[in-house]
Enzyme design. Sequence first.
Site, PDB file in Angstrom:
ATOM      1  N   SER A 157       1.649  -9.936  -0.459  1.00 19.96           N
ATOM      2  CA  SER A 157       1.226  -8.347  -0.328  1.00 19.96           C
ATOM      3  C   SER A 157       1.518  -7.647   0.792  1.00 19.96           C
ATOM      4  O   SER A 157       1.834  -6.557   0.803  1.00 19.96           O
ATOM      5  CB  SER A 157      -0.087  -8.251  -0.827  1.00 19.96           C
ATOM      6  OG  SER A 157      -0.779  -8.842   0.120  1.00 19.96           O
ATOM      7  N   LYS A 179       0.725  -1.332  -0.098  1.00 17.09           N
ATOM      8  CA  LYS A 179      -0.246   0.120   0.236  1.00 17.09           C
ATOM      9  C   LYS A 179       0.816   1.322   0.015  1.00 17.09           C
ATOM     10  O   LYS A 179       0.571   2.351  -0.423  1.00 17.09           O
ATOM     11  CB  LYS A 179      -0.996  -0.019   1.257  1.00 17.09           C
ATOM     12  CG  LYS A 179      -1.827  -1.067   1.371  1.00 17.09           C
ATOM     13  CD  LYS A 179      -3.102  -0.735   0.129  1.00 17.09           C
ATOM     14  CE  LYS A 179      -4.150  -2.034   0.320  1.00 17.09           C
ATOM     15  NZ  LYS A 179      -5.136  -1.732  -0.960  1.00 17.09           N
ATOM     16  N   GLU A 196      -9.374   6.030   3.116  1.00 19.13           N
ATOM     17  CA  GLU A 196     -10.395   5.143   3.839  1.00 19.13           C
ATOM     18  C   GLU A 196      -9.256   3.813   4.193  1.00 19.13           C
ATOM     19  O   GLU A 196      -8.396   3.508   3.360  1.00 19.13           O
ATOM     20  CB  GLU A 196     -11.328   4.546   2.918  1.00 19.13           C
ATOM     21  CG  GLU A 196     -10.859   3.511   1.916  1.00 19.13           C
ATOM     22  CD  GLU A 196      -9.839   4.144   0.798  1.00 19.13           C
ATOM     23  OE1 GLU A 196      -9.460   5.297   0.836  1.00 19.13           O
ATOM     24  OE2 GLU A 196      -9.200   3.358   0.211  1.00 19.13           O
TER      25      GLU A 196
HETATM   26  C1  LIG Z   1      -1.525  -6.648   3.011  1.00 20.02           C
HETATM   27  C2  LIG Z   1      -2.865  -6.473   2.226  1.00 20.02           C
HETATM   28  N1  LIG Z   1      -2.870  -7.466   0.998  1.00 20.02           N
HETATM   29  C3  LIG Z   1      -3.735  -7.136   0.135  1.00 20.02           C
HETATM   30  C4  LIG Z   1      -4.943  -6.306   0.073  1.00 20.02           C
HETATM   31  C5  LIG Z   1      -5.912  -5.815  -0.847  1.00 20.02           C
HETATM   32  O1  LIG Z   1      -6.025  -4.456  -1.406  1.00 20.02           O
HETATM   33  P1  LIG Z   1      -5.843  -4.838  -2.945  1.00 20.02           P
HETATM   34  O2  LIG Z   1      -6.543  -5.908  -3.838  1.00 20.02           O
HETATM   35  O3  LIG Z   1      -5.797  -3.398  -3.448  1.00 20.02           O
HETATM   36  O4  LIG Z   1      -4.224  -5.141  -3.093  1.00 20.02           O
HETATM   37  C6  LIG Z   1      -4.811  -5.480   1.640  1.00 20.02           C
HETATM   38  C7  LIG Z   1      -5.893  -4.308   1.582  1.00 20.02           C
HETATM   39  O5  LIG Z   1      -6.109  -3.554   2.686  1.00 20.02           O
HETATM   40  C8  LIG Z   1      -3.816  -5.563   2.353  1.00 20.02           C
HETATM   41  O6  LIG Z   1      -3.540  -4.784   3.362  1.00 20.02           O
END
Ligand SMILES: Cc1ncc(COP(=O)(O)O)c(C=O)c1O
Length: 406
Positions: A388, A99, A121
Amino acid sequence: MSENLFTEQKTPYPDGKGRYGDFGGRFVPETLFVALEELEQVFRSAREDKEFQKTFQSYARDYIGRPTPLYFAQRLTEYLGGAQIYFKREDLAHTGAHKINNALGQCLLTKRMGKTRVIAETGAGQHGVATASAAALLGLECCIYMGTEDMERQRLNVFRMRLLGAQVVGVDAGSKTLKDAINEALRDWSLNVKNTHYVLGTVHGPHPFPWICREFQKIIGIEARQQILEHAGKLPNLLVACVGGGSNSIGLFYEFLNDKDIEMVGVEAGGKAIAPGMHAARFAGGSFGMLHGAQSYVLQDEFGQIGTTHSISAGLDYASVGPEHAWLYSSGRVKYTYAMDDEALNAFQLCARLEGIIPALESSHAIAYVLKEAPRRPQDHIILVNLSGRGDKDVEHASKFIKLDT
Ligand SMILES: Cc1ncc(COP(=O)(O)O)c(C=O)c1O
């Protein structure tokens, strides 16, 4: 890293109207229209500006810690006995998730617009923490909207945001999750648009947000491509990432979209069951509709009322998905599946035990799919999965569901 990070495009989308085929667009009240036009113009000039690119890239390197490593998950690979599994370690980015790439980029755009305040948000809290950090770094006032259910699930991140100097506003409406937080953030933005930029945290919302967020996140795939060539001497066979709004997945996939032989799979939250109110798998239970200023796949009833959602992971618990994913789904370029809550919890534990890495519950959905897919593939196949974020934020929540023997 390439000089023209933002200008090189792999597809014709978004088009001049901010659409991705039948999806996307800009469906907002008049008051926000001017702000979105301004944002688009500022981003268009920034992406052409070498100084802006240099600034972004130097913060990416020295503040975020990019490039994040690409890691061969040897023990998991041996355990599954099939394809080789690599992790793109966005969990090692500053603040603990991908993020930060987008939050920092948009805070730089805020400065460029001469605005002094940002709002955001957040679901899992990672986007809130990232925005609060970037705001502190750049001296911007910061206010974060968060559903009260998510505040409970992600208490550690609420404390982190406050420690970073942000005001955290709990939203008690609706399902008290991400959708409701976005509603409140949009309300604040319409009232304070003169001095405030809304740092939207994923590839959703009215144009140009899905585009801007993708442009700041595509650095993930650009790095991963170079790194896998260095590590393995060839490109991967399969890319896997979890899909909430869709930013970490599009960040990984985008650079590879024109490599026709590379398969891509986005993993949504199957929750407890694919039945109304029990999941957040928009491609499994949703239909064409509109939410938060964009047309896409939406979980809704026959009257267009937005459905309630459920996921064990706050970051995937959202009733719609970024419009570019809706296009990639309808064109068949990317496949979408889902992992259930218990499968994600299992992946969470297995990854911790075998690799010494506690993944975010969101990322655990992607790993859950890999657990099923890797054994079916030959040993010379490469699966590259986007980790992620890290699971520190989820440990307290997960401990309610996991019984440990020791
Ligand atoms: C660690 C992590 N992975 C994935 C996501 C999912 O978001 P996005 O699909 O935009 O990557 C989030 C959302 O808060 C997150 O904190």
